[in-house]
Design a protein around this motif. Structure first.
Motif, PDB file in Angstrom:
ATOM      1  N   THR A 148       0.861  -1.178   0.000  1.00  0.00           N
ATOM      2  CA  THR A 148       0.000   0.000   0.000  1.00  0.00           C
ATOM      3  C   THR A 148       0.898   1.229   0.000  1.00  0.00           C
ATOM      4  O   THR A 148       1.829   1.312   0.796  1.00  0.00           O
ATOM      5  N   ARG A 149       0.604   2.143  -0.894  1.00  0.00           N
ATOM      6  CA  ARG A 149       1.431   3.335  -1.029  1.00  0.00           C
ATOM      7  C   ARG A 149       0.556   4.580  -0.941  1.00  0.00           C
ATOM      8  O   ARG A 149      -0.484   4.668  -1.571  1.00  0.00           O
ATOM      9  N   ASN A 150       1.007   5.555  -0.164  1.00  0.00           N
ATOM     10  CA  ASN A 150       0.323   6.841  -0.067  1.00  0.00           C
ATOM     11  C   ASN A 150       0.794   7.744  -1.199  1.00  0.00           C
ATOM     12  O   ASN A 150       1.947   7.664  -1.632  1.00  0.00           O
ATOM     13  N   PHE A 151      -0.108   8.590  -1.675  1.00  0.00           N
ATOM     14  CA  PHE A 151       0.240   9.519  -2.748  1.00  0.00           C
ATOM     15  C   PHE A 151      -0.466  10.840  -2.530  1.00  0.00           C
ATOM     16  O   PHE A 151      -1.412  10.941  -1.755  1.00  0.00           O
ATOM     17  N   LYS A 152       0.038  11.849  -3.231  1.00  0.00           N
ATOM     18  CA  LYS A 152      -0.553  13.186  -3.166  1.00  0.00           C
ATOM     19  C   LYS A 152      -0.622  13.725  -4.588  1.00  0.00           C
ATOM     20  O   LYS A 152       0.360  13.675  -5.323  1.00  0.00           O
ATOM     21  N   ILE A 153      -1.798  14.209  -4.961  1.00  0.00           N
ATOM     22  CA  ILE A 153      -2.006  14.816  -6.273  1.00  0.00           C
ATOM     23  C   ILE A 153      -2.422  16.270  -6.056  1.00  0.00           C
ATOM     24  O   ILE A 153      -3.332  16.543  -5.275  1.00  0.00           O
ATOM     25  N   ILE A 154      -1.750  17.174  -6.755  1.00  0.00           N
ATOM     26  CA  ILE A 154      -2.115  18.588  -6.687  1.00  0.00           C
ATOM     27  C   ILE A 154      -2.826  18.933  -7.992  1.00  0.00           C
ATOM     28  O   ILE A 154      -2.229  18.855  -9.065  1.00  0.00           O
ATOM     29  N   VAL A 155      -4.099  19.271  -7.879  1.00  0.00           N
ATOM     30  CA  VAL A 155      -4.914  19.611  -9.048  1.00  0.00           C
ATOM     31  C   VAL A 155      -4.932  21.131  -9.159  1.00  0.00           C
ATOM     32  O   VAL A 155      -5.440  21.816  -8.275  1.00  0.00           O
ATOM     33  N   GLU A 156      -4.334  21.616 -10.240  1.00  0.00           N
ATOM     34  CA  GLU A 156      -4.307  23.056 -10.459  1.00  0.00           C
ATOM     35  C   GLU A 156      -4.376  23.365 -11.939  1.00  0.00           C
ATOM     36  O   GLU A 156      -3.978  22.523 -12.742  1.00  0.00           O
ATOM     37  N   PRO A 157      -4.847  24.436 -12.381  1.00  0.00           N
ATOM     38  CA  PRO A 157      -5.546  25.474 -11.629  1.00  0.00           C
ATOM     39  C   PRO A 157      -6.976  25.019 -11.310  1.00  0.00           C
ATOM     40  O   PRO A 157      -7.624  24.394 -12.133  1.00  0.00           O
ATOM     41  N   PHE A 158      -7.423  25.325 -10.130  1.00  0.00           N
ATOM     42  CA  PHE A 158      -8.761  24.944  -9.699  1.00  0.00           C
ATOM     43  C   PHE A 158      -9.494  26.190  -9.241  1.00  0.00           C
ATOM     44  O   PHE A 158      -9.193  26.757  -8.190  1.00  0.00           O
ATOM     45  N   THR A 159     -10.472  26.630 -10.038  1.00  0.00           N
ATOM     46  CA  THR A 159     -11.180  27.882  -9.744  1.00  0.00           C
ATOM     47  C   THR A 159     -12.658  27.667  -9.451  1.00  0.00           C
ATOM     48  O   THR A 159     -13.380  28.634  -9.259  1.00  0.00           O
ATOM     49  N   TYR A 160     -13.112  26.451  -9.415  1.00  0.00           N
ATOM     50  CA  TYR A 160     -14.534  26.167  -9.215  1.00  0.00           C
ATOM     51  C   TYR A 160     -14.939  26.538  -7.790  1.00  0.00           C
ATOM     52  O   TYR A 160     -14.276  26.139  -6.826  1.00  0.00           O
ATOM     53  N   LYS A 161     -16.026  27.258  -7.637  1.00  0.00           N
ATOM     54  CA  LYS A 161     -16.431  27.778  -6.334  1.00  0.00           C
ATOM     55  C   LYS A 161     -17.544  26.962  -5.668  1.00  0.00           C
ATOM     56  O   LYS A 161     -17.732  27.043  -4.468  1.00  0.00           O
ATOM     57  N   LYS A 162     -18.288  26.185  -6.457  1.00  0.00           N
ATOM     58  CA  LYS A 162     -19.451  25.484  -5.903  1.00  0.00           C
ATOM     59  C   LYS A 162     -19.058  24.114  -5.363  1.00  0.00           C
ATOM     60  O   LYS A 162     -17.885  23.781  -5.261  1.00  0.00           O
ATOM     61  N   ASP A 163     -20.080  23.300  -5.037  1.00  0.00           N
ATOM     62  CA  ASP A 163     -19.860  21.974  -4.466  1.00  0.00           C
ATOM     63  C   ASP A 163     -19.324  21.019  -5.536  1.00  0.00           C
ATOM     64  O   ASP A 163     -19.759  21.051  -6.687  1.00  0.00           O
ATOM     65  N   TYR A 164     -18.399  20.161  -5.143  1.00  0.00           N
ATOM     66  CA  TYR A 164     -17.791  19.204  -6.073  1.00  0.00           C
ATOM     67  C   TYR A 164     -17.438  17.915  -5.335  1.00  0.00           C
ATOM     68  O   TYR A 164     -17.395  17.889  -4.103  1.00  0.00           O
ATOM     69  N   ASN A 165     -17.194  16.864  -6.089  1.00  0.00           N
ATOM     70  CA  ASN A 165     -16.721  15.593  -5.561  1.00  0.00           C
ATOM     71  C   ASN A 165     -15.464  15.197  -6.296  1.00  0.00           C
ATOM     72  O   ASN A 165     -15.244  15.592  -7.440  1.00  0.00           O
ATOM     73  N   ILE A 166     -14.666  14.357  -5.652  1.00  0.00           N
ATOM     74  CA  ILE A 166     -13.439  13.856  -6.262  1.00  0.00           C
ATOM     75  C   ILE A 166     -13.477  12.331  -6.245  1.00  0.00           C
ATOM     76  O   ILE A 166     -13.830  11.733  -5.210  1.00  0.00           O
ATOM     77  N   SER A 167     -13.149  11.735  -7.373  1.00  0.00           N
ATOM     78  CA  SER A 167     -13.031  10.280  -7.407  1.00  0.00           C
ATOM     79  C   SER A 167     -11.619   9.917  -7.858  1.00  0.00           C
ATOM     80  O   SER A 167     -10.968  10.658  -8.596  1.00  0.00           O
ATOM     81  N   LEU A 168     -11.140   8.773  -7.383  1.00  0.00           N
ATOM     82  CA  LEU A 168      -9.814   8.297  -7.719  1.00  0.00           C
ATOM     83  C   LEU A 168      -9.923   6.972  -8.460  1.00  0.00           C
ATOM     84  O   LEU A 168     -10.782   6.151  -8.142  1.00  0.00           O
ATOM     85  N   GLU A 169      -9.045   6.782  -9.422  1.00  0.00           N
ATOM     86  CA  GLU A 169      -8.960   5.490 -10.100  1.00  0.00           C
ATOM     87  C   GLU A 169      -7.511   5.257 -10.490  1.00  0.00           C
ATOM     88  O   GLU A 169      -6.729   6.197 -10.633  1.00  0.00           O
ATOM     89  N   ALA A 170      -7.166   3.968 -10.636  1.00  0.00           N
ATOM     90  CA  ALA A 170      -5.799   3.612 -10.983  1.00  0.00           C
ATOM     91  C   ALA A 170      -5.802   2.596 -12.122  1.00  0.00           C
ATOM     92  O   ALA A 170      -6.619   1.691 -12.152  1.00  0.00           O
TER      93      ALA A 170
END
Length: 173
Positions: A148-170
């Motif tokens: 098991t490996r931990n990871f970090k993803i930086i999503v940029e540029p991100f300007t959306y102001k309203k409600d959102y969800n994030i999903s991950l896939e590999a």
């Protein structure tokens, strides 16, 4: 055209023994069904059905078989640990875990974070999941089976102001 050649070359270089067995089995099954249709040419309905079935297997078998087989052989689970929208910059930091649940070691995994809108309408939510408005991917290399490996993803540029969800896939090889 050069990009297509490069993608095709990478695909062929990434094939494993099981892929060649799958493609060979589909070809043998196609030939057997065509021969059987020729032998049963007196029964026109059965012969036509066998020919159509053979071509369906020949066209759909390799692609569907490849996708299903790779999902089974290279099973990886992703888990979203946290997400944080930064106030001082236009970015979202996504932290997660990637687990190798297959019987093979992974040479590389492409981990993708997809961000999509959320509304109160469940039908729109379904459509938004199909077409996320922002994606970011990273590549994790050399993951041993059971690791098991931990990871970090930086999503940029991100300007959306309203409600959102994030999903991950590999997608792993």
């Amino acid at each position: 055209m050069a990009n297509l050649k490069l993608q095709l070359k990478e695909f062929i270089e990434g094939l494993i023994l099981y892929d060649y067995i799958l493609f060979g089995a589909v070809l043998v099954l196609f030939v057997l069904l065509i021969v059987l249709a020729i032998l049963l040419r007196k029964r026109l309905g059965i012969a036509i059905f066998l020919v159509l079935f053979a071509f369906a297997i020949f066209l759909l078998g390799p692609s569907l078989g490849y996708v299903v087989m790779h999902k089974y052989l290279f099973k990886a689970d992703t888990e979203l640990i946290s997400q944080k929208k930064l106030n001082f910059s236009k970015a979202v930091i996504v932290k997660g875990k990637l687990t190798n649940n297959s019987r093979f070691n992974f040479k590389s995994c492409v981990v993708t974070a997809e961000i999509y809108k959320v509304t109160k309408n469940k039908y729109k939510n379904y459509i938004y999941k199909l077409k996320p408005f922002q994606k970011m991917s990273i590549v994790e290399k050399d993951i041993q089976k059971g690791e098991t490996r931990n990871f970090k993803i930086i999503v940029e540029p991100f300007t959306y102001k309203k409600d959102y969800n994030i999903s991950l896939e590999a997608s792993c090889k």
